[in-house]
Design a protein around this motif. Sequence first.
Motif, PDB file in Angstrom:
ATOM      1  N   CYS A 151       0.804  -1.229   0.000  1.00 24.87           N
ATOM      2  CA  CYS A 151       0.000   0.000   0.000  1.00 24.87           C
ATOM      3  C   CYS A 151       0.835   1.277   0.000  1.00 24.87           C
ATOM      4  O   CYS A 151       0.303   2.359  -0.242  1.00 24.87           O
ATOM      5  N   GLY A 152       2.134   1.160   0.302  1.00 24.08           N
ATOM      6  CA  GLY A 152       3.004   2.323   0.291  1.00 24.08           C
ATOM      7  C   GLY A 152       3.014   3.130   1.562  1.00 24.08           C
ATOM      8  O   GLY A 152       3.745   4.116   1.679  1.00 24.08           O
ATOM      9  N   GLU A 153       2.216   2.718   2.556  1.00 23.18           N
ATOM     10  CA  GLU A 153       2.170   3.451   3.811  1.00 23.18           C
ATOM     11  C   GLU A 153       3.412   3.157   4.650  1.00 23.18           C
ATOM     12  O   GLU A 153       4.016   2.076   4.531  1.00 23.18           O
ATOM     13  N   PRO A 154       3.817   4.104   5.523  1.00 22.70           N
ATOM     14  CA  PRO A 154       5.007   3.887   6.351  1.00 22.70           C
ATOM     15  C   PRO A 154       4.798   2.766   7.364  1.00 22.70           C
ATOM     16  O   PRO A 154       3.711   2.615   7.925  1.00 22.70           O
ATOM     17  N   CYS A 155       5.837   1.952   7.565  1.00 22.27           N
ATOM     18  CA  CYS A 155       5.784   0.856   8.532  1.00 22.27           C
ATOM     19  C   CYS A 155       7.216   0.462   8.872  1.00 22.27           C
ATOM     20  O   CYS A 155       8.162   1.028   8.332  1.00 22.27           O
ATOM     21  N   ASN A 156       7.382  -0.492   9.761  1.00 24.17           N
ATOM     22  CA  ASN A 156       8.736  -0.921  10.130  1.00 24.17           C
ATOM     23  C   ASN A 156       9.063  -2.313   9.608  1.00 24.17           C
ATOM     24  O   ASN A 156       9.913  -3.009  10.138  1.00 24.17           O
ATOM     25  N   ASP A 157       8.354  -2.717   8.539  1.00 25.80           N
ATOM     26  CA  ASP A 157       8.605  -4.013   7.912  1.00 25.80           C
ATOM     27  C   ASP A 157       8.375  -3.852   6.406  1.00 25.80           C
ATOM     28  O   ASP A 157       7.982  -2.785   5.941  1.00 25.80           O
ATOM     29  N   ASP A 158       8.604  -4.914   5.646  1.00 24.07           N
ATOM     30  CA  ASP A 158       8.384  -4.828   4.200  1.00 24.07           C
ATOM     31  C   ASP A 158       6.903  -4.662   3.863  1.00 24.07           C
ATOM     32  O   ASP A 158       6.545  -4.043   2.861  1.00 24.07           O
ATOM     33  N   VAL A 159       6.053  -5.263   4.705  1.00 28.00           N
ATOM     34  CA  VAL A 159       4.601  -5.154   4.529  1.00 28.00           C
ATOM     35  C   VAL A 159       4.000  -4.679   5.846  1.00 28.00           C
ATOM     36  O   VAL A 159       4.353  -5.190   6.912  1.00 28.00           O
ATOM     37  N   CYS A 160       3.116  -3.692   5.794  1.00 22.69           N
ATOM     38  CA  CYS A 160       2.531  -3.145   7.023  1.00 22.69           C
ATOM     39  C   CYS A 160       1.580  -4.155   7.669  1.00 22.69           C
ATOM     40  O   CYS A 160       1.087  -5.081   7.010  1.00 22.69           O
ATOM     41  N   GLN A 161       1.326  -3.960   8.950  1.00 23.48           N
ATOM     42  CA  GLN A 161       0.490  -4.889   9.692  1.00 23.48           C
ATOM     43  C   GLN A 161      -0.939  -4.944   9.151  1.00 23.48           C
ATOM     44  O   GLN A 161      -1.576  -5.994   9.149  1.00 23.48           O
ATOM     45  N   ALA A 162      -1.437  -3.795   8.665  1.00 16.46           N
ATOM     46  CA  ALA A 162      -2.800  -3.769   8.128  1.00 16.46           C
ATOM     47  C   ALA A 162      -2.922  -4.657   6.902  1.00 16.46           C
ATOM     48  O   ALA A 162      -3.877  -5.438   6.773  1.00 16.46           O
ATOM     49  N   CYS A 163      -1.951  -4.578   5.997  1.00 18.52           N
ATOM     50  CA  CYS A 163      -1.993  -5.414   4.793  1.00 18.52           C
ATOM     51  C   CYS A 163      -1.828  -6.894   5.140  1.00 18.52           C
ATOM     52  O   CYS A 163      -2.417  -7.762   4.507  1.00 18.52           O
ATOM     53  N   LYS A 164      -1.021  -7.175   6.165  1.00 13.24           N
ATOM     54  CA  LYS A 164      -0.872  -8.566   6.613  1.00 13.24           C
ATOM     55  C   LYS A 164      -2.202  -9.090   7.146  1.00 13.24           C
ATOM     56  O   LYS A 164      -2.617 -10.206   6.833  1.00 13.24           O
ATOM     57  N   MET A 165      -2.858  -8.270   7.944  1.00  6.76           N
ATOM     58  CA  MET A 165      -4.138  -8.696   8.526  1.00  6.76           C
ATOM     59  C   MET A 165      -5.202  -8.918   7.462  1.00  6.76           C
ATOM     60  O   MET A 165      -6.011  -9.839   7.549  1.00  6.76           O
ATOM     61  N   LEU A 166      -5.183  -8.055   6.448  1.00  8.97           N
ATOM     62  CA  LEU A 166      -6.179  -8.169   5.382  1.00  8.97           C
ATOM     63  C   LEU A 166      -5.751  -9.155   4.303  1.00  8.97           C
ATOM     64  O   LEU A 166      -6.469  -9.357   3.323  1.00  8.97           O
ATOM     65  N   GLU A 167      -4.556  -9.748   4.514  1.00  7.13           N
ATOM     66  CA  GLU A 167      -4.013 -10.771   3.599  1.00  7.13           C
ATOM     67  C   GLU A 167      -3.926 -10.262   2.169  1.00  7.13           C
ATOM     68  O   GLU A 167      -4.253 -10.969   1.213  1.00  7.13           O
ATOM     69  N   LYS A 168      -3.470  -9.015   2.038  1.00  4.27           N
ATOM     70  CA  LYS A 168      -3.293  -8.459   0.709  1.00  4.27           C
ATOM     71  C   LYS A 168      -1.984  -8.963   0.103  1.00  4.27           C
ATOM     72  O   LYS A 168      -1.014  -9.203   0.802  1.00  4.27           O
ATOM     73  N   LYS A 169      -1.972  -9.091  -1.192  1.00  8.37           N
ATOM     74  CA  LYS A 169      -0.790  -9.593  -1.898  1.00  8.37           C
ATOM     75  C   LYS A 169      -0.198  -8.480  -2.770  1.00  8.37           C
ATOM     76  O   LYS A 169      -0.920  -7.647  -3.325  1.00  8.37           O
ATOM     77  N   ALA A 170       1.126  -8.470  -2.838  1.00  4.65           N
ATOM     78  CA  ALA A 170       1.799  -7.479  -3.670  1.00  4.65           C
ATOM     79  C   ALA A 170       1.484  -7.749  -5.149  1.00  4.65           C
ATOM     80  O   ALA A 170       1.392  -8.895  -5.572  1.00  4.65           O
ATOM     81  N   VAL A 171       1.335  -6.682  -5.899  1.00 11.26           N
ATOM     82  CA  VAL A 171       1.073  -6.815  -7.347  1.00 11.26           C
ATOM     83  C   VAL A 171       2.380  -7.189  -8.041  1.00 11.26           C
ATOM     84  O   VAL A 171       3.400  -6.541  -7.869  1.00 11.26           O
ATOM     85  N   GLU A 172       2.321  -8.277  -8.794  1.00  8.08           N
ATOM     86  CA  GLU A 172       3.533  -8.745  -9.502  1.00  8.08           C
ATOM     87  C   GLU A 172       3.880  -7.813 -10.673  1.00  8.08           C
ATOM     88  O   GLU A 172       2.991  -7.348 -11.363  1.00  8.08           O
TER      89      GLU A 172
END
Length: 316
Positions: free
Chosen positions: A295-316
């Motif tokens: 999503c491009g939002e700031p976080c302290n990992d490669d994927v933010c916690q919100a995207c992990k929770m929503l099980e979103k996948k990076a666009v290839e």
Amino acid sequence: MTTKCRKCSTPAIIYQPYSGLHLCKKHFFEDVERKAKLTMRQRYPVKKNDVIAVAFSGGKDSSVALLLMHKIFGGRPDIRIVAITIDEGIDGYRNFSIERTREMTARLGIEHIIKSFKDEYGKSMDELVSEKKMAENRYSDDKKEVGPCSYCGVLRKKILNKVARDIGATKLVIGHNLDDEAQTIMLNHFRGDVERMVRFSAANELDGFIVRVKPLRKIPEKEIALYAYLNDLPMELTACPHSFGALRKEVRRLLNGFEVNHPGTKYSLVRGFDTMVPLIAEALDVSDMKNCQICGEPCNDDVCQACKMLEKKAVE
């Protein structure tokens, strides 16, 4: 015999065990407002042309935070105050408080923005709880199993930060009171999460992350409730239907017991934390902020916690 205010001869309306003071309505108001002003001046100094966003749920804490920002900075033409309300989509709970937020912001003449989980994530909190079959609030050691409060908090914070950034906010006020601060400090101790302690205390700007401001962090919850009541502010008395079984409730009971037997315990805990964290931060290699690859939002990992929770996948 009526107890008199320690500062005048007017009947007292409150006794502060930690200070030993009985205070009348006038001096109680002054005490609450003095603490908020001092916290702002010492910890979160407001600069010329600042845009102050206030996370406004319509509960007692956020209502008091909004009123105090209005009282302290509302008269300054260079300061813009904006209330941000997040509608998580919790039937029988949030839908009632949303209307109260509209009424208060209209009364004070404060700009008001309302955003929803449904618009941002395509699902309401009720739908997420049902879909993921969340039976209780828990947070396992491997962080794979989370409950409703964890989901709600992460998703709500993400929208707040995004909206605050989009309107050019320089500060994001949240209504954490003394009890909230003390509870969070204890929770981080129990989890052994030293890095989160450092991040929790941060009062500096980070790229894409609006600094959190806590003007109520030195004011006990009971005093916030009394101040809200005496000012006829919105007070959410209905418990969230998803907030059962949270560890925070156990910590809350523990600290309240200590406070009754040893007045000032919560203040001491926060004061010790404020002294200790800068020393820990110097010795700790805190990971740098990144941008979420999804999503491009700031976080302290490669994927933010919100995207992990929503099980979103990076666009290839």
